[in-house]
Scaffold this motif. Sequence first.
Motif, PDB file in Angstrom:
ATOM      1  N   LYS A 143       0.838  -1.203   0.000  1.00  0.00           N
ATOM      2  CA  LYS A 143       0.000   0.000   0.000  1.00  0.00           C
ATOM      3  C   LYS A 143       0.871   1.250   0.000  1.00  0.00           C
ATOM      4  N   ARG A 144       0.407   2.230  -0.773  1.00  0.00           N
ATOM      5  CA  ARG A 144       1.100   3.523  -0.817  1.00  0.00           C
ATOM      6  C   ARG A 144       0.588   4.400   0.320  1.00  0.00           C
ATOM      7  N   GLN A 146       4.326   1.230   2.234  1.00  0.00           N
ATOM      8  CA  GLN A 146       5.563   1.991   2.014  1.00  0.00           C
ATOM      9  C   GLN A 146       5.222   3.476   1.947  1.00  0.00           C
ATOM     10  N   ALA A 192       5.166   6.829   0.439  1.00  0.00           N
ATOM     11  CA  ALA A 192       5.395   7.309  -0.920  1.00  0.00           C
ATOM     12  C   ALA A 192       5.663   8.813  -0.940  1.00  0.00           C
ATOM     13  N   PRO A 249      -2.312   7.905  -2.731  1.00  0.00           N
ATOM     14  CA  PRO A 249      -2.119   6.973  -1.619  1.00  0.00           C
ATOM     15  C   PRO A 249      -3.311   6.040  -1.413  1.00  0.00           C
TER      16      PRO A 249
END
Length: 223
Positions: free
Chosen positions: A8-9, A36, A38, A87
């Motif tokens: 997942k961002r 992570q 971003a 995101p």
Amino acid sequence: MSRPASRKRVVVLASGRGTNLQALIDAGNDPDFPAQVAAVIANRPGALALDRAREAGIAHRVVDHTKYRDRAGHEAEVVAAIDAAEPDIVCLAGYMRVLSADFVGRYRGRMINIHPSLLPLFPGLHTHERALAAGVKIHGASVHFVTESVDEGPIIAQAAVPVLPGDDAGTLGGRVLAAENRLYPLALALVARGAARIDGGSAAISMTAETGAQVLFSPANLR
Ligand code: GRF
């Protein structure tokens, strides 16, 4: 454990020193972690969180609230910055801005916050001073979904620490912060894996033995 198919961002909003941001960045450096960072967005140009993002090679941006005429104008720019990073999850990590209902509603169910108390005790500021004044023997931190009521959203996970004789706000706050830095990545992982989600008014957690062990730290397992 198998490697997450898609990580997942995460966009992190911060205002200050960014130790919780750092904990999330560090967790994301493990390829098995399901999320992570971003991008990082700060509302203060001097926020140490920006240096941490820079050092980690993560996109970062200042949206300085003092440069906007009103809250709506600032939030619109923050929303644009968040959405540009596409995101899955937004993490508030010491983001010292009151959020409008529109902003909260836009990210409902995918925006989480860390708060330095065992909610629902001590919402708001100066939590360590208030815990000491109240004489509680256990204090801690909570990660919760963000809803319109400040510090009142469904709780995902909590970390408890002892209040020790002789503590002042500094020593107690340091103990809580160490717990926060361990708790936030675990709570983010639960959300990223879909193991914690908003279900009606509360945070539904799908409990496995592994999850159950993660949603609460206790004084017994914190040094
Ligand atoms: C933490 O205590 C967090 O719980 C609160 O603000 C503080 C941020 O610390 N919301 P840091 O910037 O992550 O070090």
